[in-house]
Design an enzyme around this catalytic site. Structure first.
Site, short mmCIF file in Angstrom:
data_model
loop_
_atom_site.label_atom_id
_atom_site.label_comp_id
_atom_site.label_asym_id
_atom_site.label_seq_id
_atom_site.Cartn_x
_atom_site.Cartn_y
_atom_site.Cartn_z
N SER A 49 0.83 -1.20 0.00
CA SER A 49 0.00 0.00 0.00
C SER A 49 0.86 1.25 0.00
O SER A 49 1.60 1.51 -0.92
CB SER A 49 -0.96 -0.03 1.19
N ASP B 136 -1.37 1.71 -4.17
CA ASP B 136 -2.26 0.63 -4.58
C ASP B 136 -3.68 1.12 -4.81
O ASP B 136 -4.60 0.33 -5.04
CB ASP B 136 -2.25 -0.51 -3.57
N ARG C 197 -6.64 4.39 -1.27
CA ARG C 197 -6.87 5.62 -0.51
C ARG C 197 -6.94 6.81 -1.46
O ARG C 197 -6.47 6.76 -2.59
CB ARG C 197 -5.76 5.85 0.51
N THR D 294 -11.32 0.69 14.66
CA THR D 294 -10.46 1.21 13.60
C THR D 294 -10.09 0.09 12.63
O THR D 294 -9.94 -1.06 13.01
CB THR D 294 -9.18 1.82 14.18
N LYS E 47 -11.73 -0.11 1.41
CA LYS E 47 -11.32 1.19 0.89
C LYS E 47 -11.27 1.15 -0.63
O LYS E 47 -10.81 0.18 -1.21
CB LYS E 47 -9.94 1.58 1.43
#
Length: 622
Positions: free
Chosen positions: A168, A340, A343, A412, A450
């Protein structure tokens, strides 16, 4: 201790299929046996004396630096992990007496370590070989893919499991192995712990076959072509087509106003040296948007991340190059995917004062939540819900109370956000948004993870709508605050390398089980402790509704003045994080609320964390 490391290194070299890492380790062994102290020290770091120590199977999988040994990301670790995962899948089918075939889908990004001949692609190929050695059909997606595509693929082809090989937004030396369950969501308890246990079973630590020889055979048979004929280009194309069709079917595509006299926004886009560019281009096309300008220096996959050492749009300075390019070319907005593409970062240029606004994850979440409610939620025949992690802003909660949709808070991490979104869907809700403050957004229920690709199109569409009315993203955000209240936050972390200090701080905040009813002059309204066994002073039975954990506790202080302060240790980095948000009083402007928050943060951090006493290093912004 040195002899243990030597023995472990020799055993490792016998099973490692990678000639480059084997040669490196053997060279260290030779130097160590000839009295080389530096080589001994390096071997002890790579091969800890306790032979059971290995890379932790943490948040949905593995993540570490690419290096030899059980603590790094390398060919043997990936083979062991894939063998453990395959064994677990076979065990689950045996226990459930399910007669359906087990299938897997694997994707990979551009991560690579040239000196060690390690790469995400090679890890993905080995994973396919492992699965198919046990008769498990495995689709290897063709070429570099974005993580949201892999998550979508799991459900699209009804796979039993999905693996995305990516680190990521981590620095260039890292790689990772992210596991998705059959529902398209990241694995969560108890599956994650059960897979971790399967990996370290003795029969899964030794390669079942000579995978290195298998890979060389495929390479020879296919002339060294991409993935040696192991990948499936046609299936990959069908999955990507289905993903963009799902965006169109979701209701997210609402079109743009081409009749306004106002100047439409122009966009610069950075892939942050990752895989996002082709996906971002197709997202814009799917949403019916004019093309953006890609930042040339960051548009192509680059394993060295030449212009940005920390390829995370959240990091300070990460967007500097993109913003300079945007300003030079007259672009109003910068859109940024992490490498990736799961986000999304957003920045907007103010042509009046010549300054940039780099939006926080909470601010982007606020914009998305309000937009999705206005464009889809208001007219939905289904009841509407939105989710956010507990450390995210409470503004979506306030929005839900005012507008009448359900808001739910989760732990989270998107494995919790995604799994709760799936549960709400099963209960009949239309889940329009799941988000976390770390710039992760899931819009329209396309995947329970995400998704920086679809979120990119939503934000750009939104910007067109606002600019057509003579507004900006920044000015509209202020209108949202006027509707639901000013929410100012200060999120940051202290670097903390010693887990014992984290434990000490948590115990200090617990105050012997009495907690605190006042911090400085600020009165505490309630406290929630998600450590084990858990505590919430708001609940009638004093038990929190969210899951508790002894290994990753989080403590929340809710103050009577509307402030919420939350504290936890990072699960992947040596950081002790804090998230402090203050909701303004009626009539207060943002500057007033921000000043009150600044004053309060200093008191809270000093009184609850005692930074100097506990040796915490100067805080940094999240």
């Amino acid at each position: 201790m040195a002899s243990d490391a030597l023995l472990h290194a020799k055993e490792w070299s016998l099973n490692d299929p990678n000639p480059a890492t084997v040669a490196y380790v053997k060279a260290l062994i030779t130097k160590a046996e000839n009295g080389g102290d530096q080589a001994v020290q390096e071997l002890q770091c790579l091969f800890p004396p306790n032979n059971t120590q290995r890379i932790g199977f943490g948040t949905a999988g593995l993540r570490s630096s690419m290096s030899p040994g059980p603590l790094g990301m390398n060919d043997l670790v990936v083979i062991q992990t894939a063998q453990g995962l395959a064994s677990y899948l076979l065990h689950c089918r045996q226990q459930s007496k399910d007669t359906n075939p087990i299938t897997a889908v694997v994707g990979y990004d551009h991560r690579a370590h040239s000196a060690f001949s390690l790469s995400s692609k090679q890890f993905a190929m080995y994973t396919k070989l492992v699965f198919e050695s046990k008769g498990i059909t495995c689709t290897l997606l063709d070429g570099y893919v974005a993580t949201p595509i892999l998550a979508f693929a799991v459900c699209n082809i009804a796979a039993s499991v999905g693996i995305m090989v990516t680190a990521s937004h981590n620095p260039k030396q890292d790689d990772g192995y992210k596991v998705y369950w059959k529902d398209g969501c990241q694995i969560r308890p108890p599956v994650d712990a059960e897979i971790a246990s399967a990996i370290i079973e003795k029969e899964n630590l030794l390669p079942w076959v000579d995978y290195g020889e298998q890979l060389r055979t495929f390479a020879k048979a296919n002339g060294g072509g991409d993935c040696y004929g192991l990948s499936d280009p046609e299936q990959t194309r069908l999955i990507e087509d289905a993903y963009y069709q799902a965006i169109r079917d979701s209701g997210l595509v609402v079109g743009i106003d081409g009749t306004s006299d106002c100047q439409p926004p122009s966009f610069a886009y950075t892939a942050m040296h990752g895989v996002g560019l082709p996906y971002a281009k197709r997202s814009f096309s799917t949403f019916g948007l004019p093309p953006f300008l890609p930042v040339p220096s960051q548009q192509h996959p680059d394993a060295n991340f030449t212009t940005v050492p920390f390829p995370n749009p959240e990091e300070k300075g990460a967007l500097d190059e993109a913003m300079a390019f945007a300003k030079e070319h007259g672009c109003d907005i910068v859109l940024a995917n992490d490498p990736d593409a799961d986000r999304l970062g957003v920045a907007e240029f103010n042509k009046v004062d010549g300054k940039w606004t780099v939006f926080t994850g909470d601010q982007i979440g606020s914009l998305l939540g309000h937009w999705l409610w206005e464009t889809i939620g208001k007219n939905s025949e289904q009841p509407v819900a939105m989710c956010a992690s507990t450390v995210s802003s409470k503004i979506i909660s306030a929005m839900g109370q005012t507008e009448g949709f359900l808001f739910e808070e989760t732990l989270t991490g998107f494995k919790w956000i995604g799994s709760r979104a799936l549960s709400l869907q099963n209960e009949g809700y239309r889940v329009l948004l799941g988000y976390e403050e770390a710039i992760g957004f899931s819009c329209g229920g396309i995947i329970p993870d995400k998704d920086g690709i679809s979120a990119l199109g939503v934000i750009a569409t939104m910007a067109h709508a606002f600019y057509a009315k003579g507004k900006t993203l920044t000015s509209h955000l202020q209108e949202i605050y006027l509707l639901y209240g000013e929410f100012c936050s200060d999120n940051g972390y202290f670097r903390c390398d010693d887990p014992a200090i984290v434990k000490k701080i948590m115990e200090q905040m617990r105050n012997g089980g009495k907690y605190f009813d006042r911090v400085g002059t600020y009165e505490v309204d309630s406290v929630r402790d998600l450590g084990s066994p858990g505590y919430d002073s708001q609940a009638a039975d004093k038990k929190p509704t969210l899951p508790t954990s002894s290994s990753s506790p989080m403590i929340t202080f809710r103050f009577k003045n509307g402030c919420v302060a939350q504290f936890r240790a990072s699960g992947t980095e040596p950081k002790f994080k804090y998230y402090i948000e203050l909701r303004g009083q009626p009539g207060e402007n943002r500057e007033e609320v921000s000043k009150r928050l600044d004053t309060m943060v200093k008191v809270i951090l000093e009184e609850l964390l005692h930074p100097s006493e506990n040796g915490l290093i100067t805080p940094s912004s999240l």
